[in-house]
Motif scaffolding. Structure first.
Motif, PDB file in Angstrom:
ATOM      1  N   CYS A  14      -1.730   5.398  16.624  1.00 49.37           N
ATOM      2  CA  CYS A  14      -0.686   6.020  17.438  1.00 49.37           C
ATOM      3  C   CYS A  14      -1.192   7.328  18.027  1.00 49.37           C
ATOM      4  O   CYS A  14      -1.808   8.146  17.338  1.00 49.37           O
ATOM      5  N   LYS A  15      -0.911   7.525  19.309  1.00 48.93           N
ATOM      6  CA  LYS A  15      -1.278   8.761  19.985  1.00 48.93           C
ATOM      7  C   LYS A  15      -0.039   9.616  20.200  1.00 48.93           C
ATOM      8  O   LYS A  15       1.097   9.160  20.076  1.00 48.93           O
ATOM      9  N   SER A  16      -0.267  10.863  20.542  1.00 48.37           N
ATOM     10  CA  SER A  16       0.819  11.795  20.830  1.00 48.37           C
ATOM     11  C   SER A  16       1.563  11.356  22.086  1.00 48.37           C
ATOM     12  O   SER A  16       1.048  10.609  22.914  1.00 48.37           O
ATOM     13  N   GLY A  17       2.801  11.825  22.232  1.00 53.62           N
ATOM     14  CA  GLY A  17       3.577  11.512  23.425  1.00 53.62           C
ATOM     15  C   GLY A  17       4.450  10.292  23.240  1.00 53.62           C
ATOM     16  O   GLY A  17       5.046  10.097  22.184  1.00 53.62           O
ATOM     17  N   TRP A  18       4.511   9.450  24.272  1.00 54.59           N
ATOM     18  CA  TRP A  18       5.410   8.306  24.237  1.00 54.59           C
ATOM     19  C   TRP A  18       5.143   7.359  23.073  1.00 54.59           C
ATOM     20  O   TRP A  18       6.100   6.894  22.432  1.00 54.59           O
ATOM     21  N   PRO A  19       3.867   7.043  22.736  1.00 57.32           N
ATOM     22  CA  PRO A  19       3.648   6.179  21.565  1.00 57.32           C
ATOM     23  C   PRO A  19       4.268   6.743  20.297  1.00 57.32           C
ATOM     24  O   PRO A  19       4.845   6.000  19.495  1.00 57.32           O
ATOM     25  N   ALA A  20       4.157   8.071  20.101  1.00 57.72           N
ATOM     26  CA  ALA A  20       4.755   8.685  18.912  1.00 57.72           C
ATOM     27  C   ALA A  20       6.277   8.627  18.966  1.00 57.72           C
ATOM     28  O   ALA A  20       6.948   8.468  17.935  1.00 57.72           O
ATOM     29  N   ILE A  21       6.857   8.751  20.155  1.00 52.67           N
ATOM     30  CA  ILE A  21       8.312   8.643  20.298  1.00 52.67           C
ATOM     31  C   ILE A  21       8.785   7.252  19.877  1.00 52.67           C
ATOM     32  O   ILE A  21       9.777   7.105  19.154  1.00 52.67           O
ATOM     33  N   THR A  22       8.063   6.211  20.303  1.00 51.32           N
ATOM     34  CA  THR A  22       8.472   4.857  19.945  1.00 51.32           C
ATOM     35  C   THR A  22       8.348   4.618  18.444  1.00 51.32           C
ATOM     36  O   THR A  22       9.156   3.886  17.854  1.00 51.32           O
ATOM     37  N   VAL A  23       7.359   5.232  17.799  1.00 46.38           N
ATOM     38  CA  VAL A  23       7.222   5.108  16.350  1.00 46.38           C
ATOM     39  C   VAL A  23       8.381   5.811  15.652  1.00 46.38           C
ATOM     40  O   VAL A  23       8.949   5.285  14.687  1.00 46.38           O
ATOM     41  N   ALA A  24       8.756   6.998  16.135  1.00 41.62           N
ATOM     42  CA  ALA A  24       9.892   7.719  15.543  1.00 41.62           C
ATOM     43  C   ALA A  24      11.170   6.902  15.669  1.00 41.62           C
ATOM     44  O   ALA A  24      11.985   6.846  14.734  1.00 41.62           O
ATOM     45  N   MET A  25      11.362   6.265  16.806  1.00 42.85           N
ATOM     46  CA  MET A  25      12.541   5.423  17.002  1.00 42.85           C
ATOM     47  C   MET A  25      12.514   4.223  16.060  1.00 42.85           C
ATOM     48  O   MET A  25      13.552   3.816  15.512  1.00 42.85           O
ATOM     49  N   LEU A  26      11.333   3.657  15.853  1.00 37.72           N
ATOM     50  CA  LEU A  26      11.191   2.541  14.922  1.00 37.72           C
ATOM     51  C   LEU A  26      11.576   2.968  13.511  1.00 37.72           C
ATOM     52  O   LEU A  26      12.342   2.279  12.820  1.00 37.72           O
ATOM     53  N   LEU A  27      11.047   4.104  13.065  1.00 38.86           N
ATOM     54  CA  LEU A  27      11.340   4.588  11.717  1.00 38.86           C
ATOM     55  C   LEU A  27      12.824   4.877  11.543  1.00 38.86           C
ATOM     56  O   LEU A  27      13.404   4.601  10.488  1.00 38.86           O
ATOM     57  N   THR A  28      13.452   5.440  12.576  1.00 34.26           N
ATOM     58  CA  THR A  28      14.886   5.726  12.508  1.00 34.26           C
ATOM     59  C   THR A  28      15.690   4.446  12.360  1.00 34.26           C
ATOM     60  O   THR A  28      16.702   4.412  11.644  1.00 34.26           O
ATOM     61  N   SER A  29      15.227   3.369  13.010  1.00 30.87           N
ATOM     62  CA  SER A  29      15.967   2.108  12.949  1.00 30.87           C
ATOM     63  C   SER A  29      15.753   1.362  11.641  1.00 30.87           C
ATOM     64  O   SER A  29      16.622   0.607  11.198  1.00 30.87           O
ATOM     65  N   VAL A  30      14.591   1.580  10.994  1.00 29.07           N
ATOM     66  CA  VAL A  30      14.274   0.838   9.773  1.00 29.07           C
ATOM     67  C   VAL A  30      14.741   1.561   8.513  1.00 29.07           C
ATOM     68  O   VAL A  30      15.284   0.943   7.589  1.00 29.07           O
TER      69      VAL A  30
ATOM     70  N   THR B 149      24.891  12.373   8.865  1.00 29.59           N
ATOM     71  CA  THR B 149      25.862  12.921   9.813  1.00 29.59           C
ATOM     72  C   THR B 149      25.263  13.125  11.197  1.00 29.59           C
ATOM     73  O   THR B 149      26.000  13.305  12.160  1.00 29.59           O
ATOM     74  N   LEU B 150      23.942  13.097  11.298  1.00 25.43           N
ATOM     75  CA  LEU B 150      23.300  13.307  12.591  1.00 25.43           C
ATOM     76  C   LEU B 150      23.344  12.038  13.423  1.00 25.43           C
ATOM     77  O   LEU B 150      23.102  10.946  12.904  1.00 25.43           O
ATOM     78  N   PRO B 151      23.610  12.149  14.722  1.00 24.13           N
ATOM     79  CA  PRO B 151      23.518  10.971  15.596  1.00 24.13           C
ATOM     80  C   PRO B 151      22.084  10.444  15.597  1.00 24.13           C
ATOM     81  O   PRO B 151      21.124  11.205  15.444  1.00 24.13           O
ATOM     82  N   ALA B 152      21.935   9.144  15.762  1.00 19.14           N
ATOM     83  CA  ALA B 152      20.619   8.521  15.718  1.00 19.14           C
ATOM     84  C   ALA B 152      19.625   9.165  16.683  1.00 19.14           C
ATOM     85  O   ALA B 152      18.460   9.389  16.315  1.00 19.14           O
ATOM     86  N   PRO B 153      20.020   9.486  17.939  1.00 20.97           N
ATOM     87  CA  PRO B 153      19.056  10.116  18.847  1.00 20.97           C
ATOM     88  C   PRO B 153      18.555  11.472  18.341  1.00 20.97           C
ATOM     89  O   PRO B 153      17.382  11.822  18.534  1.00 20.97           O
ATOM     90  N   VAL B 154      19.448  12.237  17.697  1.00 20.72           N
ATOM     91  CA  VAL B 154      19.053  13.546  17.160  1.00 20.72           C
ATOM     92  C   VAL B 154      18.082  13.357  16.001  1.00 20.72           C
ATOM     93  O   VAL B 154      17.065  14.060  15.889  1.00 20.72           O
ATOM     94  N   GLN B 155      18.387  12.391  15.122  1.00 20.66           N
ATOM     95  CA  GLN B 155      17.498  12.124  13.998  1.00 20.66           C
ATOM     96  C   GLN B 155      16.133  11.663  14.497  1.00 20.66           C
ATOM     97  O   GLN B 155      15.091  12.081  13.986  1.00 20.66           O
ATOM     98  N   ALA B 156      16.129  10.806  15.521  1.00 18.51           N
ATOM     99  CA  ALA B 156      14.866  10.322  16.082  1.00 18.51           C
ATOM    100  C   ALA B 156      14.060  11.467  16.681  1.00 18.51           C
ATOM    101  O   ALA B 156      12.829  11.514  16.550  1.00 18.51           O
ATOM    102  N   ALA B 157      14.741  12.413  17.348  1.00 18.21           N
ATOM    103  CA  ALA B 157      14.052  13.559  17.937  1.00 18.21           C
ATOM    104  C   ALA B 157      13.407  14.416  16.847  1.00 18.21           C
ATOM    105  O   ALA B 157      12.266  14.871  16.989  1.00 18.21           O
TER     106      ALA B 157
END
Length: 207
Positions: A28-44, A51-59
């Motif tokens: 995984c590289k910095s930037g968009w690839p890392a964003i997609t990994v963070a979103m994956l981890l948030t979903s799994v 209490t945090l909205p999913a987008p905030v937790q992903a950020a």
């Protein structure tokens, strides 16, 4: 599943390690690839702060991931041919661990060893060997640091997660300590030049 020959860096964007039946494993590289990994981890994984909205937790997860990548951690991602992230695993390197614990003396820091964390596979992509591929790729990465002091690869898994325990045992990990308080098992894989040679040979065998 059968691993293809290791791919050259220019075969796909990013740092490709190898590809299996439409699934490629890459660093995984910095930037968009890392964003997609963070979103994956948030979903799994369950949210650390429900209490945090999913987008905030992903950020938050993304910023923390970017920090770890910057200081030496390696995240390996399984992606489909279309580039969709299917799973990931993180290798906490000795370099990152030294950064995270600056209070350690040089002698203490020399004892640090890499460990695996956050193995995640999307529910719809499970039972396809992706988790095993990610673990094997992480072992490859850890073996690359044998000359720099990597002698063991560590991980911790919940004692009642029988599927994960079986996956790690099949990859060569052995339990070394059972924490009854946290109901977790510490496992390790010894890293030697022989391990590295065996890993290179494994790239041409069925997984």
């Amino acid at each position: 599943m059968r691993l293809t020959s290791p791919l050259k860096p220019h075969d796909f964007p990013g740092h490709i390690k190898y590809q299996v039946e439409g699934t490629r494993i890459e660093r995984c590289k910095s930037g968009w690839p890392a964003i997609t990994v963070a979103m994956l981890l948030t979903s799994v994984f369950p949210a650390t702060q429900p209490t945090l909205p999913a987008p905030v937790q992903a950020a938050r997860d993304w910023l923390a991931l970017e920090h770890r990548l910057h200081h030496g951690n390696v995240v390996l991602t399984a992606r489909s041919e279309a580039g969709t992230p299917l799973g990931c695993v993180e290798l906490h390197t000795r370099r990152y661990l030294r950064h995270a614990a600056p209070e350690l003396s040089p002698a203490q820091a020399a004892l640090l060893q890499p460990y695996l964390a956050s193995l995640a596979v999307r529910p719809e992509a499970r039972r396809r060997g992706i988790g095993s591929l990610l673990v094997q790729a992480a072992i490859d990465e850890a073996c690359l640091g044998i000359a720099e002091g990597n002698s063991r690869l560590l991980l911790q898994v919940e004692a009642d997660n029988h599927g994960a325990l079986r996956l790690y045992e099949e990859a060569g990990f052995q339990p070394v300590f059972i924490n009854s308080a946290s109901r977790s098992v510490l496992m390790e894989l010894r890293l030697t030049p022989h391990t590295l040679a065996a890993r290179a040979k494994h790239l041409h065998l069925s997984c």
